[in-house]
Design a protein around this motif. Structure first.
Motif, PDB file in Angstrom:
ATOM      1  N   GLN A 290       3.685  93.352 -38.921  1.00 38.95           N
ATOM      2  CA  GLN A 290       3.909  93.806 -37.636  1.00 38.95           C
ATOM      3  C   GLN A 290       4.999  93.278 -37.687  1.00 38.95           C
ATOM      4  OE1 GLN A 290       2.423  90.818 -35.182  1.00 38.95           O
ATOM      5  NE2 GLN A 290       2.064  91.839 -33.539  1.00 38.95           N
ATOM      6  N   ILE A 291       6.261  92.487 -37.882  1.00 35.86           N
ATOM      7  CA  ILE A 291       7.291  92.286 -36.823  1.00 35.86           C
ATOM      8  C   ILE A 291       8.378  93.305 -37.786  1.00 35.86           C
ATOM      9  CG2 ILE A 291       8.654  90.809 -36.456  1.00 35.86           C
ATOM     10  CD1 ILE A 291       7.067  88.854 -36.012  1.00 35.86           C
ATOM     11  N   GLN A 292       8.175  93.692 -39.340  1.00 34.64           N
ATOM     12  CA  GLN A 292       9.167  93.732 -40.000  1.00 34.64           C
ATOM     13  C   GLN A 292      10.035  95.211 -39.332  1.00 34.64           C
ATOM     14  OE1 GLN A 292       8.607  93.888 -43.946  1.00 34.64           O
ATOM     15  NE2 GLN A 292      11.410  94.747 -44.231  1.00 34.64           N
ATOM     16  N   GLY A 293      11.012  95.253 -38.898  1.00 35.62           N
ATOM     17  CA  GLY A 293      11.345  96.523 -38.505  1.00 35.62           C
ATOM     18  C   GLY A 293      10.906  97.353 -37.454  1.00 35.62           C
ATOM     19  N   LYS A 294      10.423  96.688 -36.239  1.00 33.84           N
ATOM     20  CA  LYS A 294       9.393  96.518 -35.076  1.00 33.84           C
ATOM     21  C   LYS A 294      11.048  96.149 -34.322  1.00 33.84           C
ATOM     22  CE  LYS A 294       6.456  98.499 -36.701  1.00 33.84           C
ATOM     23  NZ  LYS A 294       5.086  97.056 -36.417  1.00 33.84           N
ATOM     24  N   VAL A 295      10.799  96.286 -32.412  1.00 28.47           N
ATOM     25  CA  VAL A 295      11.721  95.983 -31.896  1.00 28.47           C
ATOM     26  C   VAL A 295      10.760  94.894 -30.799  1.00 28.47           C
ATOM     27  CG1 VAL A 295      12.815  96.483 -29.655  1.00 28.47           C
ATOM     28  CG2 VAL A 295      12.772  98.151 -31.725  1.00 28.47           C
ATOM     29  N   VAL A 296      11.099  93.759 -30.882  1.00 25.45           N
ATOM     30  CA  VAL A 296      10.935  92.643 -30.505  1.00 25.45           C
ATOM     31  C   VAL A 296      11.224  91.815 -29.199  1.00 25.45           C
ATOM     32  CG1 VAL A 296       9.266  90.850 -30.747  1.00 25.45           C
ATOM     33  CG2 VAL A 296       9.721  91.991 -33.079  1.00 25.45           C
ATOM     34  N   LEU A 297      10.917  91.679 -28.302  1.00 28.43           N
ATOM     35  CA  LEU A 297      10.971  92.053 -26.794  1.00 28.43           C
ATOM     36  C   LEU A 297       9.963  89.968 -26.954  1.00 28.43           C
ATOM     37  CD1 LEU A 297      12.464  91.459 -24.153  1.00 28.43           C
ATOM     38  CD2 LEU A 297      10.959  92.596 -23.043  1.00 28.43           C
ATOM     39  N   VAL A 298      11.680  89.012 -26.319  1.00 24.73           N
ATOM     40  CA  VAL A 298      11.270  87.759 -25.974  1.00 24.73           C
ATOM     41  C   VAL A 298      11.414  87.386 -25.247  1.00 24.73           C
ATOM     42  CG1 VAL A 298      10.454  85.178 -26.540  1.00 24.73           C
ATOM     43  CG2 VAL A 298      10.691  86.473 -28.379  1.00 24.73           C
ATOM     44  N   THR A 299      10.285  87.146 -23.604  1.00 28.98           N
ATOM     45  CA  THR A 299      10.717  87.023 -22.249  1.00 28.98           C
ATOM     46  C   THR A 299      11.149  85.343 -22.701  1.00 28.98           C
ATOM     47  OG1 THR A 299       8.671  87.441 -21.532  1.00 28.98           O
ATOM     48  CG2 THR A 299       9.636  88.619 -21.467  1.00 28.98           C
ATOM     49  N   GLY A 300      12.019  84.351 -21.970  1.00 32.99           N
ATOM     50  CA  GLY A 300      11.461  83.280 -21.229  1.00 32.99           C
ATOM     51  C   GLY A 300      12.976  83.064 -23.060  1.00 32.99           C
ATOM     52  N   GLY A 301      13.358  83.570 -23.292  1.00 29.10           N
ATOM     53  CA  GLY A 301      13.814  83.479 -24.947  1.00 29.10           C
ATOM     54  C   GLY A 301      14.305  82.184 -24.943  1.00 29.10           C
ATOM     55  N   GLY A 302      15.005  81.593 -24.079  1.00 26.40           N
ATOM     56  CA  GLY A 302      16.322  80.313 -24.267  1.00 26.40           C
ATOM     57  C   GLY A 302      14.955  79.119 -23.892  1.00 26.40           C
ATOM     58  N   GLY A 303      13.730  79.153 -23.779  1.00 28.98           N
ATOM     59  CA  GLY A 303      13.457  77.925 -23.490  1.00 28.98           C
ATOM     60  C   GLY A 303      12.591  77.453 -25.281  1.00 28.98           C
ATOM     61  N   SER A 304      11.916  76.499 -24.847  1.00 32.16           N
ATOM     62  CA  SER A 304      11.794  75.530 -26.107  1.00 32.16           C
ATOM     63  C   SER A 304      10.656  76.232 -26.810  1.00 32.16           C
ATOM     64  CB  SER A 304      11.287  74.309 -25.435  1.00 32.16           C
ATOM     65  OG  SER A 304      10.208  74.280 -24.326  1.00 32.16           O
ATOM     66  N   PHE A 324      14.937  87.804 -23.940  1.00 29.62           N
ATOM     67  CA  PHE A 324      15.294  87.900 -22.555  1.00 29.62           C
ATOM     68  C   PHE A 324      15.311  86.062 -21.514  1.00 29.62           C
ATOM     69  CE2 PHE A 324      13.117  89.228 -18.145  1.00 29.62           C
ATOM     70  CZ  PHE A 324      14.386  89.372 -17.903  1.00 29.62           C
ATOM     71  N   ASP A 325      15.761  85.994 -20.746  1.00 28.83           N
ATOM     72  CA  ASP A 325      16.419  84.888 -20.412  1.00 28.83           C
ATOM     73  C   ASP A 325      16.409  84.576 -19.219  1.00 28.83           C
ATOM     74  OD1 ASP A 325      14.714  81.790 -21.654  1.00 28.83           O
ATOM     75  OD2 ASP A 325      16.178  81.177 -18.863  1.00 28.83           O
ATOM     76  N   VAL A 326      16.147  84.078 -17.853  1.00 31.93           N
ATOM     77  CA  VAL A 326      16.795  84.014 -16.589  1.00 31.93           C
ATOM     78  C   VAL A 326      17.908  82.469 -16.533  1.00 31.93           C
ATOM     79  CG1 VAL A 326      15.442  82.414 -15.747  1.00 31.93           C
ATOM     80  CG2 VAL A 326      16.796  84.392 -14.206  1.00 31.93           C
ATOM     81  N   TYR A 327      17.958  81.534 -17.296  1.00 27.36           N
ATOM     82  CA  TYR A 327      19.723  80.987 -17.729  1.00 27.36           C
ATOM     83  C   TYR A 327      20.522  81.293 -18.778  1.00 27.36           C
ATOM     84  CZ  TYR A 327      21.358  75.644 -17.880  1.00 27.36           C
ATOM     85  OH  TYR A 327      21.826  74.803 -17.432  1.00 27.36           O
TER      86      TYR A 327
END
Length: 651
Positions: A290-304, A324-327
């Protein structure tokens, strides 16, 4: 003269002494060789042999000293003399005896064979004695010092890792300072019982641990087994915790393989070691596909949770990973970590808020992510009770705007990270996460029924509900699959009690506990994220996945475990205070609502909740009203509207 001598470096003085010593002992060595050859009587030494000895011994001694210098035998630090120095002495001995025997026999006179044999033997002996005597004296001194250690250590594990730890403690670090000494070894292999490693006895298996603690007055226990499974480690720690000893462990397998084990590699036992379950065996081929070769976005990507999602996604070779993260500090940290570990990963780190619809749309329009993991949320229960408007803005409205952008720009799959606090919520945070689940169900229904145009375009809080129809997604144009994954607390996350308890213990207490009977489900962050990825890969759209959190843990037991792991005693060294349940807090968390039923999946750790039916149009109207009230900061009205929107909310 004396001032000049004082200016000479210490190691230079040692080298000069060794040169003089070697010169004298080489002369003595070959004289003793002649003396032994003629029955230890000087008068019996034949004159031709003695004359030849007198002529050649001084040039030979100078030649030997030159060879020693070439091989670096006057530049070593002799308190650390080792096999390296022995090897160099052997080389020097071979070179000098060969040259001596060959040149003297060929060009001067044929001396007796015993002269060379005894001579080179004495030469090697004297060279070794002076160079290793200093280390031998230090070893004797350290051994005497180690006989009265400050702390007796019980070592668990008589393998190669245990042997390295033993030597490091007894002969390198611990013994040198008299601070610690391994006095007994435990190993479950009966073949090792009663045998010794460097003078320390293997006294028996784990059933002897508590006996050994009492018998040897043990203060510390070192677990030096690199390949323990979580279950075996947990059982071993449970036994050790019955003593008052401080427990340390070898953290992982790489150290043994790399051959770099020392006492400094040992770490304190963590609460994850006590509560951790056996490793989950997952077939992640579908996740990789599912992930290989795909563009993946993680919101709150800096959190635990978000940062662990990024770590695990990166190893599946995505085409591009967007954090993507606000902090910015958290985002920067995970960016540096991933760039170092995956230098060829196409990594993009962006700063912004999910509350900013234009920022979200810009990201989806620019990068066109195939998969979005939505982990951005306010998660702190008491803080959200005091700031319900912010909970709505960030959790509910932020999820809606991100889900809308995913639908508008052709994202294939949208995975919401939810929580068990969304089940029959008693607090604002849990209720807003339930609203997020309802948003996911609403979007999934709209896409399946080709009613995307019924979903309003909430670009900002000041646009009227009916004024943005021209911006809505056209009917039948969406294909995004929306799913939610629900799980409980994760050990070590920003919102977990574990970091709080650690801080309170470090400060000397007290530990503050809301209620003695409060229980929670716990899971490690990597375990939770691996199940999130697995659930997301197997989703077909619209599901609310519920992760198996194992057995619930009483927070009082968690606190006591953490105090004991710090080498302290609950209620004696560290006080436990009960401060009462905080606003919106439950004694226990539920994994699913009473109206929901669980469906089995192929993986026994992942279940699917039967969703509660609700009126999507009424829900959207309520959500818009919540948005309006939240941006007007009308907190009491927001809480009342949440009750109307989430029928199961009991706050």
């Amino acid at each position: 003269m004396f001032k000049l001598f004082d200016r000479i470096k210490h190691w230079h003085r040692v080298a000069y002494f060794l040169v003089a010593y070697d010169f004298a002992t080489i002369i003595v060595s070959y004289f003793l060789a002649l003396w032994f050859r003629f029955d230890c009587r000087f008068s019996h030494i034949e004159e031709p042999y003695f004359d030849i000895y007198c002529h050649i011994i001084v040039p030979y001694a100078i030649f030997v000293i030159f060879i020693y210098w070439i091989l670096g035998l006057y530049r070593s630090i002799w308190r650390f003399a080792s096999f390296f120095e022995i090897k160099r002495l052997v080389y020097a001995t071979v070179i000098t005896i060969f040259c001596n025997a060959l040149l003297v026999t060929a060009f001067v006179y044929r001396m007796p064979i015993s002269y060379y044999v005894f001579g080179i033997g004495f030469q090697f002996f004297f060279g070794v004695v002076i160079r290793f005597s200093y280390r031998f004296v230090l070893l004797l001194r350290d051994t005497r010092a180690a006989e009265m250690p400050d702390s007796n250590v019980l070592l668990i594990g008589a393998g190669s890792a245990g042997r390295m730890i033993l030597r490091d403690v007894n002969f390198v670090n611990g013994g040198a300072h008299g601070a610690a000494k391994v006095v007994a070894i435990i190993d479950d292999n009966p073949n090792k019982w009663g045998r010794y490693i460097d003078g320390v006895e293997v006294i028996g298996g784990r059933d002897k641990i508590l006996w050994a603690v009492k018998e040897y007055n043990i203060k510390e226990i070192f677990i030096a087994i690199a390949s323990l499974s979580p279950r075996e480690k947990r059982n071993l720690i449970t036994i050790c915790k019955e003593s008052d000893c401080k427990i340390k462990q070898l953290p992982n397998m790489y150290a043994e393989k790399a051959g770099i084990i020392s006492a400094g590699n040992l770490q304190n036992i963590t609460i994850e070691d006590v509560l951790g379950r056996d490793p989950i065996s997952l077939h992640q081929e579908d996740v990789a596909n599912q992930i290989q070769g795909k563009v993946v976005l993680v919101t709150g990507g800096g959190g635990s949770i978000g940062s662990e999602l990024c770590r695990q996604i990166a190893k599946y070779n995505p085409k591009q990973l967007i954090i993507f993260d606000v902090y910015e500090n958290n985002a920067y940290d995970i960016q540096l970590e991933l760039k170092k570990k995956y230098p060829y990963l196409d990594l993009v780190t962006l700063i912004g808020s999910v509350r900013d619809a234009r920022r979200i749309e810009s990201i989806f329009a620019t990068y066109r992510p195939n998969i979005c993991y939505h982990a951005a949320a306010h998660k702190h229960v008491p803080l959200m009770e005091d700031s319900p408007c912010e909970a709505i803005k960030n959790n509910a409205v932020g999820t809606y705007k991100t889900a809308y952008a995913a639908m508008k720009y052709g994202c294939d799959r949208f995975v919401l990270i939810s929580t068990d606090k969304a089940v029959n919520p008693t607090n604002v945070m849990g209720a807003t996460k339930r609203i997020c689940e309802m948003i996911i169900q609403t979007f999934d229904k709209a896409v399946r029924e080709h009613h995307e145009d019924m979903l309003p375009y909430l670009v900002s809080h000041y646009i009227e509900f009916e004024s943005d129809k021209s911006e809505r997604v056209k009917s039948g144009s969406g294909h995004t699959e929306y799913v939610a994954v629900r799980f409980g607390n994760v050990l070590g996350s920003n919102g977990s009690v574990v970091p709080l308890f650690k801080k309170q213990i470090a400060e000397g207490g007290p530990i503050t506990l809301t209620h003695k009977d409060i229980i929670r489900y716990f899971m490690t962050i990597p375990e939770a994220v691996s199940l999130v990825l697995k659930a997301g890969a197997n989703a077909s759209g619209g599901e609310i996945f519920v992760l198996d959190m194992g057995e619930p843990v009483r927070i009082l037991d968690l606190a006591r475990n953490m105090i004991e792991l710090a080498g302290l005693r609950p209620d004696i060294d560290i006080e436990i205070q009960y401060i009462g349940l905080r606003p919106g807090e439950k004694l226990y968390e539920e994994k699913l609502m009473s109206e929901e039923g669980l469906k089995e999946t192929e993986n026994h750790l992942i279940h699917v909740a039967e969703p509660i039916k609700f009126d999507s149009e009424s829900f959207i109207e309520n959500l818009y009203e919540l948005m309006r009230l939240a941006y007007n900061n009308e907190a009491p009205e927001v809480v009342q509207k949440i009750r109307e929107t989430v029928p199961t909310f009991k706050g």
